[in-house]
Design a protein around this motif. Structure first.
Motif, mmCIF file in Angstrom:
data_model
loop_
_atom_site.group_PDB
_atom_site.id
_atom_site.type_symbol
_atom_site.label_atom_id
_atom_site.label_comp_id
_atom_site.label_asym_id
_atom_site.label_seq_id
_atom_site.Cartn_x
_atom_site.Cartn_y
_atom_site.Cartn_z
ATOM 1 N N PRO A 166 4.401 38.026 48.072
ATOM 2 C CA PRO A 166 4.141 38.663 46.774
ATOM 3 C C PRO A 166 3.582 37.697 45.730
ATOM 4 O O PRO A 166 2.811 38.102 44.855
ATOM 5 C CB PRO A 166 5.507 39.205 46.354
ATOM 6 N N THR A 167 3.949 36.410 45.806
ATOM 7 C CA THR A 167 3.379 35.432 44.879
ATOM 8 C C THR A 167 1.897 35.241 45.157
ATOM 9 O O THR A 167 1.088 35.075 44.230
ATOM 10 C CB THR A 167 4.113 34.084 45.015
ATOM 11 N N LEU A 168 1.523 35.307 46.419
ATOM 12 C CA LEU A 168 0.138 35.126 46.821
ATOM 13 C C LEU A 168 -0.717 36.363 46.561
ATOM 14 O O LEU A 168 -1.814 36.279 45.986
ATOM 15 C CB LEU A 168 0.108 34.762 48.313
ATOM 16 N N PRO B 256 11.051 33.540 42.743
ATOM 17 C CA PRO B 256 10.335 32.978 41.599
ATOM 18 C C PRO B 256 9.613 34.032 40.757
ATOM 19 O O PRO B 256 9.202 33.737 39.646
ATOM 20 C CB PRO B 256 9.325 32.028 42.255
ATOM 21 N N LEU B 257 9.447 35.259 41.281
ATOM 22 C CA LEU B 257 8.790 36.301 40.490
ATOM 23 C C LEU B 257 9.762 37.085 39.625
ATOM 24 O O LEU B 257 9.383 38.065 38.996
ATOM 25 C CB LEU B 257 7.996 37.264 41.379
ATOM 26 N N VAL B 258 11.030 36.668 39.580
ATOM 27 C CA VAL B 258 11.979 37.265 38.644
ATOM 28 C C VAL B 258 12.563 36.159 37.770
ATOM 29 O O VAL B 258 12.574 34.985 38.149
ATOM 30 C CB VAL B 258 13.111 38.026 39.359
ATOM 31 N N ASN C 227 1.031 41.005 34.560
ATOM 32 C CA ASN C 227 -0.128 40.114 34.476
ATOM 33 C C ASN C 227 0.239 38.650 34.667
ATOM 34 O O ASN C 227 -0.630 37.823 34.952
ATOM 35 C CB ASN C 227 -0.823 40.277 33.120
ATOM 36 N N GLU C 228 1.510 38.319 34.495
ATOM 37 C CA GLU C 228 1.971 36.944 34.700
ATOM 38 C C GLU C 228 2.564 36.746 36.094
ATOM 39 O O GLU C 228 3.135 35.693 36.380
ATOM 40 C CB GLU C 228 3.022 36.568 33.642
ATOM 41 N N GLY C 229 2.437 37.758 36.939
ATOM 42 C CA GLY C 229 2.961 37.638 38.291
ATOM 43 C C GLY C 229 4.456 37.820 38.388
ATOM 44 O O GLY C 229 5.078 37.394 39.361
ATOM 45 N N PRO D 12 0.609 31.689 36.979
ATOM 46 C CA PRO D 12 0.748 32.244 38.336
ATOM 47 C C PRO D 12 0.188 31.336 39.419
ATOM 48 O O PRO D 12 0.766 31.253 40.512
ATOM 49 C CB PRO D 12 -0.026 33.568 38.256
ATOM 50 N N PHE D 13 -0.939 30.658 39.146
ATOM 51 C CA PHE D 13 -1.522 29.801 40.176
ATOM 52 C C PHE D 13 -0.642 28.579 40.433
ATOM 53 O O PHE D 13 -0.422 28.188 41.586
ATOM 54 C CB PHE D 13 -2.928 29.363 39.769
#
Length: 1011
Positions: free
Chosen positions: A319-321, A440-442, A738-740, A381-382
């Motif tokens: 999901p991060t990718l 990391p997405l939360v 939008n910030e991942g 995000p990158f």
């Protein structure tokens, strides 16, 4: 013989008094409640007598005078004997070499206080506190009962058998009890609470019966209480000791060290011999397999938690990718981060391989992998992707090293740990609304507990680094490999086990990374004919637990039967389960998925053993991860074929992917006329015991989470008195902002503020590896109270559509709209009961701009569905790529004219993809709300008033529908929230504001309307 004081009491009498008082308290309350307030205590929020005819425990003991007061007096009297019983049991079981009796003692004390909590704080006093205390009490029963069984003296077989029977019945009863609770709370079925009450009372009596077994312990020990001291009549006890041989009071005086030997104790000059089992247990002096200190327990828990962290980091990569891939709608180049999992190829460098197997090397790799946890603090995000990719590089190397037994504990142990970590990961998501709390997405605002997760991970790593073990150098000799597959050089084949391991890793990730994914595969809508994602996820976790228990049980009780798990018959069981999962829906389809879960979990130890036996670490695990990556891509291309070169060849071919999955798994089985392999999983009894306890805890906790998360009331519309229906359509970009970051809670905040009764959400099928195997609706439905239809499932190859409704859903039909060239378009056709009138709601997501023929055909089908429901009122909430007023073959005219619908405002020319159409209702307001940074599409809202039941709209003319109004000319109940006036520079709420018109548009209700 110890002299007795002038007053002596048999301890068994205290236990008998405790049992009598406990039973008396509950039975007295039940009798008085039925005699004095029968119809009141059987009545609940769904139904009363005669549908409900047996009272629950809470209603019986906590609602009415005098039964409540008499019960509380009797239960208070019980507390004295209860504390004495707990203390006396600890006195009998205490040991200098084991801390388990102390654990049981503390859980017994805590359990007693919790009992007082839920007894004296009733559900009428504080429903939440009552439930929390009750659930905590049940959780404390786990160490109390399981620990009590382990501490029972070997000579007291009657007490041991009785405890095992009662504990088994107790925990087994929770499954039907929770089922009927869900039927009552969620489905509101009259009579379900009566069935629930039977099992609730059953738990009470089983709990009392379990405690009553203490009477047998005290009688066997001839334990007596004198004034001020405990008295053991040794002369009378000794014949019992002679008969039983292993009575604890005698054995505890014998110093026996039950510490698990560790490879660190081996000489550095000697190679590690597989025939020597460094994990062999020394029997515990207490007659149970729990080791004699806290260190083995903390070691096991540390390993289990680190395995959970591994799954958390691994599952966060996709999901991060794919955040970038979704924004680009094509290959963005960031997909190369998937190759980070191929890092085990570096183990082909001998010096690096040797370093990776040392304690320092493994610790360093752990620390590097924790970057995947710390990445939550990275805003870009990158940069976050780079951190997660680096973490997965370290993680994959470390897993390859550990899975080949670098810690001296064998691949079988590592397989069990991997299965435990997956279960804990799935359980954490089940408890956290389908989101892993350390991803990391939360973060702390989106359901994350990142700091807690990192702190625990560091503690577990500290335990690993300081534990009394040192990585041995494993030198395997071909003659030690038994009858495993061997090539002509005498070494095991590496390719076949590697392929099998890769297929298993992908299958576990695809199906079991979230407990509701397989339920989504079987979902067909309303009326509900199968499991519900929000309430039956615990069943999947139970299947995972059972699957891992099978090899665990066989390894410790029937090692020769382990070969069954490698037989063609077992593979056929798995293949049949996969076929049923793919082919069927509802309960039958989920039954296939449930059995598939058991099958996949049962394979983990043997597949790990086969891979570890190859002796080719670098190429084996490089190949395994390569296979998993190829499956990941194929699984994405089955849906995203329009955006990738060559994707058309895998378009909607989940069946082909599933066949290839099973083919790779088939390599791990013993087929006729092929070289045989045999697994030999040797685990210490302490590890088996710890694992079983943790698995039971996970299963029970999953059931308790389901009960705790069950809704306490039915969804209600925001403005029922005015007969207002507020509907919204929103394309939510797969729940990633939008910030991942995970955006579900932010979405819920806006939906709540706008008081939406009906919501259509698009781009919602998150039950895929690339979106984290999440459920978009879980947190919104729980926090805000909605009926939910998740639309076509992940096996239908769409990007998903969701319907949220405050009104009861009578039925739904899932449509796969014609899509000969582009992506498959989903639609939900639902009939809602809105204030007693049936209203059709359509939620649809048409194809992209690149496929005009698809859009035309899809629009014609939607128009046909809407026209077929005439004259029933209809609300259309859809993503339609067209310009307002566009003539056919563009979708606009087809939908409006052929579907016999009205545009919510045909003068709004600044639209492109989101549209609200309606028929048979009075539109009173229309608003467009900016997205902030949640997604790439705004939220559109329409407000309607339903005509009086049995009547229709009196004037459908264009003039009547466009009687524009100031909000002040309408009742305040029709106003949209005032706080959202503003612009991008000031005003609004959390970055949301009314845009385009800078205000909602309001409309008068025509004169003569019958409301």
């Amino acid at each position: 013989m110890v002299s007795a004081s002038h007053f002596t009491l048999n301890a068994s009498t205290v236990a008998r008094v405790h049992t009598a008082l406990s039973l008396g308290a509950f039975l007295t309350a039940l009798f008085l409640g039925c005699a004095l307030h029968y119809q009141k205590i059987v009545k609940n929020g769904v139904a009363g007598y005669p549908e409900e005819w047996f009272p629950s425990v809470s209603a019986t003991v906590g609602d009415w005078y005098p039964e409540r007061n008499i019960f509380q007096i009797l239960i208070a009297l019980t507390s004295g004997p209860r504390f004495v019983v707990v203390i006396l049991q600890y006195y009998l079981n205490r040991s200098q070499s084991s801390s388990l009796p102390m654990v049981v003692f503390l859980s017994g004390i805590l359990r007693t206080f919790l009992c007082g909590g839920w007894v004296f704080i009733t559900s009428n006093d504080d429903h939440d506190i009552h439930d929390i205390l009750m659930i905590s009490y049940i959780v404390c029963n786990l160490p109390w009962m399981l620990g009590g069984i382990s501490c029972t003296t070997l000579g007291n077989e009657k007490a041991q058998q009785r405890r095992q029977l009662i504990a088994t019945t107790f925990f087994a009863s929770m499954i039907p009890m929770i089922y009927f609770f869900v039927q009552h709370k969620v489905h509101r079925i009259p009579g379900a609470y009566t069935h629930y009450s039977f099992f609730e009372w059953g738990l009470i009596f089983q709990d009392i019966l379990y405690d009553s077994v203490a009477e047998l312990d005290f009688k066997t020990a001839n334990l007596q209480i004198s004034l001020g001291s405990f008295t053991h009549e040794s002369d009378e006890i000794r014949p019992i000791l002679v008969e039983n041989k292993l009575h604890k009071s005698e054995i505890e005086e014998v110093p026996v060290k039950a510490e698990i030997p560790s490879p660190r104790h081996l000489s550095r000059e000697k190679s590690y011999d597989e025939e020597t089992n460094p994990w062999k247990d020394t029997p515990s002096p207490n007659g149970h397999p729990i080791a004699s200190s806290w260190r083995p327990i903390t070691t096991f828990l540390s390993d289990a938690y680190l395995s959970y962290i591994c799954w958390s980091i691994f599952t966060s990569l996709a999901p991060t990718l794919f955040y970038f891939s979704v924004w680009e709608l094509g290959i963005a180049g960031h997909e190369l981060a998937l190759l980070s999992s191929l890092s085990p190829g570096l183990l082909g460098i001998p010096s690096f391989h040797s370093w990776s197997r040392t304690l320092d090397g493994r610790t360093t790799l752990h620390l590097l992998s924790f970057l995947g946890l710390a990445a939550y603090a990275v805003e870009d995000p990158f940069a976050r992707l780079l951190a997660v990719a680096l973490a997965n590089m370290a993680l994959s190397i470390r897993l390859a090293v550990d899975w080949t037994g670098a810690d001296g504990r064998g691949a079988g142990y590592q397989g069990i740990l991997t299965g435990l970590g997956l279960i804990l990961s799935s359980l954490s998501k089940h408890a956290n609304h389908s989101s892993n709390p350390v991803w990391p997405l939360v973060n702390e605002t989106s359901g994350g507990y990142n700091k807690t997760g990192i702190a625990l991970a560091l503690l577990a790593l500290a335990e690993l680094y300081t534990r009394p073990s040192e990585t041995p150098i494993i030198k395997r000799r071909p003659k030690q490999l038994g009858d495993r597959r061997v090539n002509h050089e005498g070494r095991t084949s590496w390719f076949i086990p590697a392929v099998s391991l890769g297929g298993l890793l992908f299958s576990l990730h695809l199906f079991l990374a979230d407990s509701s994914t397989l339920i989504a595969w079987s979902w067909t809508g309303y009326p509900i004919k199968g499991p519900v994602p929000h309430t039956h996820g615990s069943l999947t976790i139970l299947a995972q637990v059972l699957g891992l228990l099978i090899p665990l049980y066989l390894s410790s009780h029937a090692p020769r039967l382990l070969s069954i798990l490698q037989s063609p018959a077992w593979f056929l069981y798995g293949a049949a389960s996969a076929y049923v999962t793919f082919t069927y829906r509802n309960w039958l389809g989920y039954a296939g998925g449930w059995n598939l879960s058991v099958f996949l979990m049962s394979l983990i130890p043997q597949v790990f053993e086969n891979a570890a036996s190859s002796g080719k670490v670098a190429r084996t695990y490089f190949t395994a991860w390569l296979v998993a990556i190829l499956f990941d891509l194929a699984n994405v291309w089955a849906v995203a074929y329009a955006f990738v070169p060559g994707g058309v060849y895998l378009r909607e071919r989940t069946d082909l992917i599933l066949i290839m999955q099973m083919a790779t798994l088939a390599f791990g089985f013993n087929w006729p006329r092929l070289p045989k392999s045999a697994i030999s999983m040797t685990l210490p009894s302490s590890t088996v015991s710890f694992t079983r306890i943790l698995l039971v805890l996970a299963a029970v906790f999953s059931l308790l989470v389901t009960m705790y998360r069950a809704p306490t009331s039915s969804p209600q519309p925001f403005k029922p008195g005015a007969r207002i229906v507020t509907a919204g359509i929103w394309t939510v970009h797969f729940g990633i902002d939008n910030e991942g970051r995970d955006s579900r809670r932010r979405m819920g905040d806006l939906i709540k503020d706008m008081q939406l009764d009906v919501v259509g959400l698009l781009e919602t099928d998150l039950h895929r590896i690339v979106f984290g195997n999440r459920d978009l609706t879980r947190v919104i439905a729980h926090d805000l109270g909605y009926h939910v239809d998740i639309g076509p499932g992940p096996n239908s190859h769409t990007w998903g559509a969701v319907l949220l409704s405050k009104f009861p859903i009578i039925n739904t039909t899932h449509h796969l709209l014609p899509s000969p060239h582009g992506e498959l378009a989903p639609a939900i056709e639902a009939v809602l009961d809105i204030y007693g009138t049936e209203v059709t709601v359509i939620v649809a997501h048409n194809g992209q701009e690149e496929d005009p023929l698809d859009r035309e055909l899809q629009s014609k089908e939607l128009a046909r569905i809407m026209a077929a429901s005439y004259p029933r009122p209809v609300i259309f909430l859809g993503y339609v790529v067209t310009k307002p007023g566009a003539k056919r073959p563009a979708p606009y005219e087809i939908l409006v004219s052929d579907g016999r619908m009205h545009d919510i405002d045909s003068f709004d020319f600044d639209r492109w993809c989101e549209y609200i159409l309606y028929r048979g209702l009075y539109r009173t307001a229309y608003a467009r709300v900016s997205r902030s940074t949640i997604t790439d599409t705004e939220l559109q809202i329409g407000q309607f008033v339903l005509p009086k039941h049995g009547t229709q709209v009196t004037d459908n003319s264009n003039e009547a529908r466009y009687l524009r109004s100031w909000k002040e000319d309408l009742p305040e109940s029709h106003w949209f929230p005032m706080e959202y006036y503003g612009n991008e520079n000031e005003g609004g709420v959390r970055g949301h504001y009314y845009h385009v018109f800078n205000t909602p548009l309001y409309y008068k209700i025509p004169e003569g309307a019958i409301l």
